[in-house]
Design an enzyme around this catalytic site. Structure first.
Site, PDB file in Angstrom:
ATOM      1  N   HIS A 290      -1.879   9.321  -1.822  1.00  0.00           N
ATOM      2  CA  HIS A 290      -1.105  10.021  -2.464  1.00  0.00           C
ATOM      3  C   HIS A 290      -0.468  11.403  -1.870  1.00  0.00           C
ATOM      4  CE1 HIS A 290       0.477  11.228  -6.905  1.00  0.00           C
ATOM      5  NE2 HIS A 290       1.488  11.865  -5.936  1.00  0.00           N
TER       6      HIS A 290
ATOM      7  N   HIS B  86       2.841  13.556  -0.250  1.00  0.00           N
ATOM      8  CA  HIS B  86       4.337  13.834  -0.169  1.00  0.00           C
ATOM      9  C   HIS B  86       4.628  14.402   1.157  1.00  0.00           C
ATOM     10  CE1 HIS B  86       4.902  13.239  -4.561  1.00  0.00           C
ATOM     11  NE2 HIS B  86       3.786  13.906  -4.622  1.00  0.00           N
ATOM     12  N   LEU B  87       5.263  13.855   2.025  1.00  0.00           N
ATOM     13  CA  LEU B  87       5.461  14.425   3.377  1.00  0.00           C
ATOM     14  C   LEU B  87       6.831  15.079   3.499  1.00  0.00           C
ATOM     15  CD1 LEU B  87       4.463  11.044   5.332  1.00  0.00           C
ATOM     16  CD2 LEU B  87       3.196  13.437   5.337  1.00  0.00           C
TER      17      LEU B  87
ATOM     18  N   ASN C 110       9.912  10.260  -3.527  1.00  0.00           N
ATOM     19  CA  ASN C 110      10.410  11.547  -3.982  1.00  0.00           C
ATOM     20  C   ASN C 110      10.822  12.341  -2.768  1.00  0.00           C
ATOM     21  OD1 ASN C 110       8.182  12.520  -3.620  1.00  0.00           O
ATOM     22  ND2 ASN C 110       8.167  13.910  -5.420  1.00  0.00           N
TER      23      ASN C 110
ATOM     24  N   ASP D 125       6.915   8.464  -8.529  1.00  0.00           N
ATOM     25  CA  ASP D 125       6.363   9.733  -8.524  1.00  0.00           C
ATOM     26  C   ASP D 125       6.811  11.193  -8.817  1.00  0.00           C
ATOM     27  OD1 ASP D 125       3.696  11.258  -8.741  1.00  0.00           O
ATOM     28  OD2 ASP D 125       3.882  11.905  -6.549  1.00  0.00           O
TER      29      ASP D 125
ATOM     30  N   HIS E 132       2.945   7.634 -11.895  1.00  0.00           N
ATOM     31  CA  HIS E 132       2.840   9.045 -12.186  1.00  0.00           C
ATOM     32  C   HIS E 132       2.249   9.253 -13.918  1.00  0.00           C
ATOM     33  CE1 HIS E 132       3.897  13.294 -12.167  1.00  0.00           C
ATOM     34  NE2 HIS E 132       4.548  13.221 -13.445  1.00  0.00           N
TER      35      HIS E 132
ATOM     36  N   ASP F  37      -2.720  14.080  -3.868  1.00  0.00           N
ATOM     37  CA  ASP F  37      -1.480  14.773  -4.314  1.00  0.00           C
ATOM     38  C   ASP F  37      -0.908  15.570  -3.253  1.00  0.00           C
ATOM     39  OD1 ASP F  37       0.824  14.788  -5.560  1.00  0.00           O
ATOM     40  OD2 ASP F  37      -0.174  15.352  -7.348  1.00  0.00           O
TER      41      ASP F  37
ATOM     42  N   GLY G 194       2.796  21.750  -7.885  1.00  0.00           N
ATOM     43  CA  GLY G 194       1.978  21.255  -6.696  1.00  0.00           C
ATOM     44  C   GLY G 194       1.171  21.857  -5.684  1.00  0.00           C
TER      45      GLY G 194
HETATM   46 ZN   LIG Z   1       2.557  12.727  -9.620  1.00  0.00          ZN
END
Ligand SMILES: [Zn+2]
Length: 446
Positions: free
Chosen positions: A64, A66-67, A98, A156, A183, A308, A327
């Site tokens: 999980h 996010h790049l 996302n 997500d 999610h 995450d 986040g």
């Molecule tokens: Zn999430």
């Protein structure tokens, strides 16, 4: 960082295998992207790493991440995000869809894979959206996305509010043999920002109740039962959610769940002031929830840890607690936080701890469990599980500085990561301590 064709010999490290624990200290030889038997004569050019005191393990997989690329490159790029992953001991990351634009079409997935192959230093596994534009209205073409390389499906950041639509998509995902990573958090009216509990009351902030999670998990488990779709619940944050997943697994449903390092190590009470680096979705819950998550990870009913990792710019996070985006970053503190919380403080077996980062996540993707045997991909991490270190966000490879762990003293750190035979991370200590020797032109090893 290093030449891909270079052979690498790692000596003196204790093998550490997921689910098993420590083994022997046989040297490990890596060449051409594979683990090979140690040759009688070493090649003319070889990197020799003296790894006495370290553990050699299969590289970790983060389910999980996010790049942020494409579209939010000031927060993170595939290059910086994968460098952070390598520094954290990860050989692969599962990239959430996302981005801007989101990963809802095959050409976008292909773009991401191509970009990752050129600029990333660890393996990037792309996830496709569940719905077009992640808008929750129209399903993606599941077959096309799967064929283009999406390893799973998620919206997500949000779940799909329309349960009928979600079930239809789960049906299609099952048909292509893929998986849904959900999610599982209902949008809360009134824009909650922390758990609806004592801290929300003390700070006068709008709350997110536990039911925002548990009601969605209950619904998804029923849909999993009806469709047979492989289901993975992302960032479980509540005791009740963990119990429901445990029960479903006992019944034999194809379901798994992940816990983040921050939900294991922190609870709502750790939010002493409205610091946006403690704002994430799902929020930090109660101490009872946190303790239940630790137990579920120890027992293996929640078989995955996942970060995450959600980088944001300082500018975005400085908008104040109510306005700042949700986040926190996690790739570079994941090993230290989870090893300290689970193994050092609670005596979890080290092989089980590793399994939550290796075999659990890999089983979600349907990948075999690596055993550091000949012929396997050269995806290896050297861990120093005795090293104490202090988190300094200024030293992160990630562009994100939004960590709740600044200044924490942790035990356990990745010292070297090899991905596909290439060195993707090297802790400076290896060179400083004379553990890093490069031989060329047929030099003789002593
Ligand atoms: Zn999430």
């Amino acid at each position: 960082m290093e030449q891909g064709e270079e052979a690498i010999l790692i000596t003196g490290a204790r093998r550490l295998l997921p689910g098993e624990g420590f083994g022997g200290e046989e040297p490990l030889f890596l060449r051409g992207g594979r683990i090979e038997p140690v040759p009688a004569r070493l090649p003319r050019k070889v990197l020799v790493v003296d790894a006495r005191g370290l553990a050699a393990a299969p590289a970790l997989l983060d389910l999980h991440v996010h790049l942020r690329e494409p579209g939010m490159e000031e927060a993170e790029t595939i290059a910086t995000g994968t460098q952070a992953a390598a520094a954290g001991g990860f050989g692969g990351v599962v990239a959430m869809p996302n981005t801007r634009p989101p990963m809802d079409r095959p050409e976008r997935i292909r773009w991401l894979r191509d970009r990752a192959a050129r600029t990333g230093v660890v393996t990037v596994w792309p996830v496709g959206c569940l719905t077009r534009e992640r808008a929750g209205r129209e399903p993606v073409v599941v077959e096309e996305l799967a064929a283009s390389g999406a390893v799973g499906f998620s919206d997500d950041g949000t779940t799909v509010a329309d349960d009928g639509l979600m079930e239809e998509i789960m049906q299609r995902v099952r048909e292509v043999g893929s998986r849904v990573l959900d999610h599982a958090q209902r949008e809360v009216k009134g824009s909650g920002v922390v758990h609806a509990g004592e801290v929300a009351r003390r700070l006068g902030l709008p709350g997110i109740p536990a039911e925002a999670e548990t009601e969605v998990i209950a619904c998804r488990l029923e849909q999993c039962r009806r469709t047979g779709c492989r289901l993975h619940i992302q960032h479980v944050s509540t005791a009740v959610g963990a119990q429901m997943i445990a029960r479903a697994r006992r019944e034999g449903l194809p379901v798994s769940g992940e816990v983040t390092p921050h939900h294991l190590a922190l609870c709502e009470r750790d939010i002493r002031e409205p610091d946006p680096d403690f704002k994430m979705n799902p929020p930090l819950r109660t101490e009872e929830d946190r303790a239940a998550l630790v137990e579920a990870v120890q027992a293996g009913t929640l078989e995955c840890l996942a970060t995450d990792h959600a980088p944001h710019t300082d500018r975005a996070k400085r908008r104040g607690f109510r306005e700042a985006p949700f986040g926190v970053v996690g790739l570079e503190t994941a090993v230290g936080v989870t090893f300290t919380e689970l193994v050092v403080k609670r005596g979890m077996a080290v092989g089980e701890w590793l399994a939550r980062w290796v075999s659990g996540p890999r089983s979600v993707l349907g990948l075999p469990v690596p055993r550091l045997t000949e012929g396997e991909a050269a995806d290896v991490v050297l861990l120093d599980l005795e090293r104490e270190w202090v988190v300094r966000k200024a030293e992160f490879r990630s562009r994100g500085r939004n960590t709740p762990f600044e200044g924490w003293k942790l035990v356990g750190r990745a010292m070297m990561t090899v991905t596909g035979g290439r060195v993707s991370w090297r802790h400076p200590w290896l060179v400083e301590a004379g553990r890093w020797r490069r031989y060329g032109q047929g030099a003789v090893l002593r």
